[in-house]
Scaffold this active site. Structure first.
Site, PDB file in Angstrom:
ATOM      1  N   ARG A  15       0.835  -1.208   0.000  1.00  0.00           N
ATOM      2  CA  ARG A  15       0.000   0.000   0.000  1.00  0.00           C
ATOM      3  C   ARG A  15       0.867   1.254   0.000  1.00  0.00           C
ATOM      4  O   ARG A  15       0.372   2.358   0.195  1.00  0.00           O
ATOM      5  CB  ARG A  15      -0.938  -0.008   1.220  1.00  0.00           C
ATOM      6  CG  ARG A  15      -2.006  -1.072   1.131  1.00  0.00           C
ATOM      7  CD  ARG A  15      -3.280  -0.713   1.894  1.00  0.00           C
ATOM      8  NE  ARG A  15      -4.418  -1.463   1.380  1.00  0.00           N
ATOM      9  CZ  ARG A  15      -4.754  -2.692   1.789  1.00  0.00           C
ATOM     10  NH1 ARG A  15      -4.049  -3.288   2.705  1.00  0.00           N
ATOM     11  NH2 ARG A  15      -5.808  -3.299   1.276  1.00  0.00           N
ATOM     12  N   ASN A  16       2.173   1.072  -0.202  1.00  0.00           N
ATOM     13  CA  ASN A  16       3.086   2.210  -0.226  1.00  0.00           C
ATOM     14  C   ASN A  16       3.166   2.736  -1.670  1.00  0.00           C
ATOM     15  O   ASN A  16       3.685   2.065  -2.562  1.00  0.00           O
ATOM     16  CB  ASN A  16       4.462   1.745   0.272  1.00  0.00           C
ATOM     17  CG  ASN A  16       5.485   2.850   0.279  1.00  0.00           C
ATOM     18  OD1 ASN A  16       5.574   3.622  -0.662  1.00  0.00           O
ATOM     19  ND2 ASN A  16       6.270   2.914   1.331  1.00  0.00           N
ATOM     20  N   GLY A  18       4.879   5.027  -3.164  1.00  0.00           N
ATOM     21  CA  GLY A  18       6.215   5.208  -3.745  1.00  0.00           C
ATOM     22  C   GLY A  18       6.759   3.899  -4.300  1.00  0.00           C
ATOM     23  O   GLY A  18       7.261   3.825  -5.422  1.00  0.00           O
ATOM     24  N   ASP A  78       9.453  -6.127   1.061  1.00  0.00           N
ATOM     25  CA  ASP A  78       9.729  -5.574   2.385  1.00  0.00           C
ATOM     26  C   ASP A  78      11.112  -4.962   2.311  1.00  0.00           C
ATOM     27  O   ASP A  78      12.075  -5.606   1.877  1.00  0.00           O
ATOM     28  CB  ASP A  78       9.648  -6.629   3.488  1.00  0.00           C
ATOM     29  CG  ASP A  78       9.457  -5.927   4.826  1.00  0.00           C
ATOM     30  OD1 ASP A  78       8.380  -5.333   5.035  1.00  0.00           O
ATOM     31  OD2 ASP A  78      10.394  -5.928   5.658  1.00  0.00           O
ATOM     32  N   SER A  79      11.187  -3.707   2.685  1.00  0.00           N
ATOM     33  CA  SER A  79      12.437  -2.996   2.483  1.00  0.00           C
ATOM     34  C   SER A  79      12.690  -2.027   3.623  1.00  0.00           C
ATOM     35  O   SER A  79      11.824  -1.807   4.469  1.00  0.00           O
ATOM     36  CB  SER A  79      12.394  -2.253   1.145  1.00  0.00           C
ATOM     37  OG  SER A  79      11.184  -1.548   1.007  1.00  0.00           O
ATOM     38  N   PHE A 161      10.674   8.688  -2.415  1.00  0.00           N
ATOM     39  CA  PHE A 161       9.851   8.621  -1.197  1.00  0.00           C
ATOM     40  C   PHE A 161      10.757   8.208  -0.034  1.00  0.00           C
ATOM     41  O   PHE A 161      11.969   8.029  -0.212  1.00  0.00           O
ATOM     42  CB  PHE A 161       8.706   7.608  -1.382  1.00  0.00           C
ATOM     43  CG  PHE A 161       9.158   6.174  -1.492  1.00  0.00           C
ATOM     44  CD1 PHE A 161       9.664   5.666  -2.676  1.00  0.00           C
ATOM     45  CD2 PHE A 161       9.103   5.320  -0.388  1.00  0.00           C
ATOM     46  CE1 PHE A 161      10.098   4.347  -2.765  1.00  0.00           C
ATOM     47  CE2 PHE A 161       9.531   3.998  -0.472  1.00  0.00           C
ATOM     48  CZ  PHE A 161      10.036   3.520  -1.662  1.00  0.00           C
ATOM     49  N   TYR A 163      13.264   7.620   2.745  1.00  0.00           N
ATOM     50  CA  TYR A 163      14.535   8.239   3.137  1.00  0.00           C
ATOM     51  C   TYR A 163      15.332   8.746   1.922  1.00  0.00           C
ATOM     52  O   TYR A 163      16.499   9.126   2.070  1.00  0.00           O
ATOM     53  CB  TYR A 163      15.391   7.231   3.921  1.00  0.00           C
ATOM     54  CG  TYR A 163      14.735   6.772   5.214  1.00  0.00           C
ATOM     55  CD1 TYR A 163      14.932   7.481   6.400  1.00  0.00           C
ATOM     56  CD2 TYR A 163      13.910   5.659   5.251  1.00  0.00           C
ATOM     57  CE1 TYR A 163      14.324   7.077   7.588  1.00  0.00           C
ATOM     58  CE2 TYR A 163      13.295   5.245   6.437  1.00  0.00           C
ATOM     59  CZ  TYR A 163      13.505   5.955   7.592  1.00  0.00           C
ATOM     60  OH  TYR A 163      12.903   5.564   8.761  1.00  0.00           O
TER      61      TYR A 163
END
Ligand code: ITT
Length: 221
Positions: A15-16, A18, A78-79, A161, A163
């Protein structure tokens, strides 16, 4: 008359916004035979608790949950950012470093505060990306890639997006948020992981096709 090959439907378990933008763009070029569906098409799937302690575990949890609930192959990312001088933090907590509902800006501010006395090599960092593909039959494909760089003292750029404004790529000497989509995808943890996934994709699909043919055969006996 030739009939065009049918595309394989795949749900992107994220759902991100970026991440979704970057993944969509790369997948279109490296795996043109798949049709990527968004999690927005499945509003009944709520938040998926990321209870794993590694990027790999969390990617598998997200892909497995979405594949089970949709009956389709799911791909999850997953990051996060790992800073060795902070013992690997923010790591798997990157999205919630400044609190459960933290914004990217709040997470960036906390990172700058935690690293305010760090100099030289202490500012080394790496983005990590684990990508998992899971099929309804339980077959899985898991890859991991990293992007090494340095954390700046001040943010720069308005692209990307997370960092990206603080992360300096040592090769291009640009902050992540200053890079074009092409530049970031060529250098990034996610871009490299997607290419690795694409190289293993055909075997993954063959495996699950062979397994479903075998199930059909045994059912007839
Ligand atoms: P989904 O689980 O729905 O995919 P999420 O944002 O919760 O979204 P993660 O748990 O994997 O996803 O957290 C990833 C966080 O790591 C993300 O919110 C950013 O803060 C950071 N991150 C990962 N990749 C990044 C990148 O390419 N550039 C900047 N920050 C990144």
């Amino acid at each position: 008359m030739d009939t065009p090959d049918k595309k394989i439907n795949v749900v992107l378990a994220s759902r991100n916004k970026g991440k979704i933008r970057e993944i969509d763009r790369v997948l279109k070029s490296v795996l043109p035979d798949i049709e990527v569906k968004s999690l927005d098409e499945y509003p009944e799937i709520g938040d998926i608790p990321e209870t794993g302690s590694t990027f790999e575990e969390n990617a598998l949890i997200k892909a497995r949950t979405v594949s089970r609930k949709t009956g389709l192959i799911a791909i999850a990312d997953d990051s996060g950012l790992a800073v060795p001088a902070l013992n690997g933090e923010p790591g798997v907590y990157s999205a919630r470093y400044a609190g459960e509902k933290a914004t990217d800006q709040e997470n960036n501010s906390r990172l700058l505060i935690e690293m305010k006395d760090f100099k030289g090599n202490e500012r080394r960092a790496a983005f990590v990306c684990a990508l998992a593909a899971v099929s309804p039959g339980g077959h899985r494909l898991l890859v991991r890639e990293e992007w090494e760089g340095m954390i700046a003292f001040e943010p720069r750029g308005d692209k990307g997006f997370g960092y990206d404004p603080l992360f300096i790529d040592p090769v291009l000497n640009l902050h992540g948020a200053e890079m074009s989509a092409e530049q970031k995808n060529a250098r990034s943890h996610r871009g490299k992981a997607l290419k690795k996934l694409a190289a293993l994709w055909e075997d993954f699909i063959d495996q699950q096709n062979n397994a479903s043919n075998q199930v059909g055969f045994t059912d007839l006996q």
